[in-house]
Structure formats: structure tokens, C-alpha cells
Design an enzyme around this catalytic site. Sequence first.
Site, PDB file in Angstrom:
ATOM      1  N   ARG A  39       0.817  -1.216   0.000  1.00 25.41           N
ATOM      2  CA  ARG A  39       0.000   0.000   0.000  1.00 25.41           C
ATOM      3  C   ARG A  39       0.849   1.265   0.000  1.00 25.41           C
ATOM      4  NH1 ARG A  39      -5.148  -0.938   4.017  1.00 25.41           N
ATOM      5  NH2 ARG A  39      -3.524  -1.254   5.559  1.00 25.41           N
ATOM      6  N   ASP A 203     -10.553  -7.847   6.337  1.00 24.99           N
ATOM      7  CA  ASP A 203     -10.760  -6.532   5.731  1.00 24.99           C
ATOM      8  C   ASP A 203     -10.306  -6.600   4.281  1.00 24.99           C
ATOM      9  OD1 ASP A 203     -10.899  -3.885   4.995  1.00 24.99           O
ATOM     10  OD2 ASP A 203      -9.589  -3.137   6.584  1.00 24.99           O
ATOM     11  N   GLU A 229     -15.101  -7.040   5.873  1.00 26.93           N
ATOM     12  CA  GLU A 229     -15.124  -5.582   6.000  1.00 26.93           C
ATOM     13  C   GLU A 229     -14.848  -4.912   4.661  1.00 26.93           C
ATOM     14  OE1 GLU A 229     -12.481  -2.393   8.556  1.00 26.93           O
ATOM     15  OE2 GLU A 229     -13.232  -4.205   9.536  1.00 26.93           O
ATOM     16  N   HIS A 307     -13.773   2.854  13.999  1.00 25.30           N
ATOM     17  CA  HIS A 307     -12.537   2.440  13.345  1.00 25.30           C
ATOM     18  C   HIS A 307     -11.310   2.952  14.089  1.00 25.30           C
ATOM     19  CE1 HIS A 307      -9.468   3.163  10.011  1.00 25.30           C
ATOM     20  NE2 HIS A 307      -9.607   1.857  10.010  1.00 25.30           N
ATOM     21  N   GLU A 329     -11.610  -1.211  18.346  1.00 27.33           N
ATOM     22  CA  GLU A 329     -10.563  -1.811  17.520  1.00 27.33           C
ATOM     23  C   GLU A 329      -9.177  -1.346  17.940  1.00 27.33           C
ATOM     24  OE1 GLU A 329      -9.211  -2.206  12.796  1.00 27.33           O
ATOM     25  OE2 GLU A 329     -10.463  -0.526  13.439  1.00 27.33           O
TER      26      GLU A 329
END
Length: 377
Positions: A39, A203, A229, A307, A329
Site C-alpha cells: 500500500r 478486511d 469488512e 474504526h 478496535e
Amino acid sequence: MKIVSITAQAIDCGFQSQKLQTSRVASPMSRFPRFAAERASWMWPTKKVFVRAEDADGTVGWSCTNGGEIVALIVTAQLARLLEGERVEIAESWAQMKAALLPNDRSGFAMMAVAGVDIALWDLAARRAGRGLVDLLGGARAGRLPVYATTARPEALAGQGWHGLKAAAPYGPEAGEAGLAENIALLRRFAEAAGPGRSIMIDAFMAWDADYALRFAEAAAGLPLKWIEDPLPPDDIDGLIRLRGEMDPGIKLALGNFAFSLADCRELLRYGLADILQPDIAWAGGITEGLRILDLAAEADTPVILHNSCEQPWALALAAARQSAPTVEFVDRGDDSPLYALSGPRPEIDDGFVTVPTGPLHNRPPSHIAAAFGDQT
């Protein structure tokens, strides 16, 4: 409160070097080979944005959000001039900021900027009152909250009492059947690490399509998969409707990381798509909008898990004060990441529970961040 200054700075806090950024994680960019491996190769501006709001009596409020130089510019060039020199009431100030940005943007970076100022104003109000934010929001219903962990190293977190372990899917449709098999193999690792009776989640970071998500759900049969997710882009309402209609109802859809406002959340709830709503308070307009989102979700009888809650003392305060049975989380960034303490002391997590921050002056950046603003307090 009479605001004399609102300033913002984008500061590199090492976000791009964390494992979730440097390992293969599926994303909307995975279909482009150049950006599939990690990423960090394409991510939006990742410097943390610190916002400082000062009152006429010298009291200072702080916040931290994302979006780098873009969000810092929106705060300093547009939002600050709306409030500086004015006596402000937080809800009215929020409405003014949102309205001023409406002709150009009502999502993403714009709402991160609004959130940054809004949270700083709430922090300022709590400091002026000499109270903790959780008390300003009505008081904690519980001193500790159950936590699930998002991690890239499930074995390192095994046996620590987490209320679930969540994986980041490494592959999407572009990787074919081999990638699907790797995703399932990763889930098996997580199930083994989580242990009997513990949930696992995944996710997909908007990287999949409806066909792939359905194939994945079918392949995951027999695993303790609690939710998928953000499997699809948030604007693919038709695809999400199809998933909700055809996927095993025992697998929930957790949506809303990229819902940046009450309106975005309302869209997900209107169609009954979100089994769990997961907005980020530092992205979705701050505490003021977060309160509205929690109220909306409560009306729809939809659970909310804020989140990345454990890095945000204001999110923990909201969960503790305004939710009846919250789960929060924790994002595992390694044992000593500086990202844990950008808005106050590192959260205390023990046997799957996090201690709710209480008392005044909890939301405070590290001294070197404050010094960058010329603040030595």
C-alpha cells in the site's frame, strides 16, 4: 469560547513504515501490477495532521487526523479564518465549516479537516471545564471496553484475550484462484491463533467485487468468520445489495470505514447493508458528527465499532459514554510504534480490554509535536 488561533501541521510520524503498509494488502489499486505489492507504493498523503485551537484565555485544545498536507491546507487556508476571533459554539462552528466546504467537497479530505478542528474544539471545551472528554459526553458506562485486534502477525497476538482477530486480505480478483486460496489459508492461520470460541474477520479494503466476495464467503465455510469488512467500493450499492441477498447470512458485512459523514452512513443503513457500521471519528467529521452517527445507528439497531478506536482517545470516550455494549478496535503496528501515542499515552490493553481514558488533559500530543507549534506546555 473565543478562538484566537487555529493552526495545523502535517508531520511525518512513520505511518508508511508499518507492516500493514509494507506488506501485500489488497486495495482498490491491486488491479494495477505496479501498485499491488504494498500500500505504501500509492497511499494518499500519510503525514499525520495535528490541529491546535487556542482560546482567548490561553487554553489550548488538540487533535490529530490524517490526510497530510492537503488536510493541513484546508484547515489553515479555509476553516481557521471562519472561527478565529469569534466566540464559538461547537455545533454551530461545525455547521459553518461543513457549509463553507460544500461547494467543493463533502467527503474525504474535507471531512478529515472538519474532524480535526471539531475534535480540537471539544478538547478545548473539556480543558476549560477541567473535565475529561468522557465526562463531557455524559460519563463512562464502563471503565474498560472489549477490544478486537487488526494485525499482520496473528501468532504474536495469540492467547491474549482479544475478542477477535482481523486479517487484511492480501489478494483480490486480479490474483485468481491462487490468490483466493492464499486468502483462505491466511484465515486458517488467524483461526488457529485466535483459538476456540474466538471470532476472526477479514478486511478487503474495497478491493473485491461481488462475484469474488461470494466465492470467498463460500470457500470460508467452516471457519469462524464473523464479518467481511468493506469488500466493495462504497458506491457499489447494487453489489452490496447482491452480497447481502446471496451471501451466507451468518457472515456479516462491516461497512463504513470510508463513510465520511452522517449522509454516507445513512445511505448504508437505508438499504440495510451494514450489519456493523465502522466509521472513523477523525475522518467522518469529528465528535459532533460522530454523535449523530451513533444516534442514527441506534435508531436502526445497527452495532457500531469505531474504526481504529484505540489510537483515538475521543473515540474511546464516545464508545464508553454513548454506546450500550461497545467493542473497539486495536490496530497492531508492532511493539513500539510511535503511532500509538500521538494523542495521549499509549492505551492500556490487558486480556482483551482497553482502559477508558478519564480525567482532564488526556488528549495531548508528544512534546516534540507541541514544540513544532511553539507550544511548550
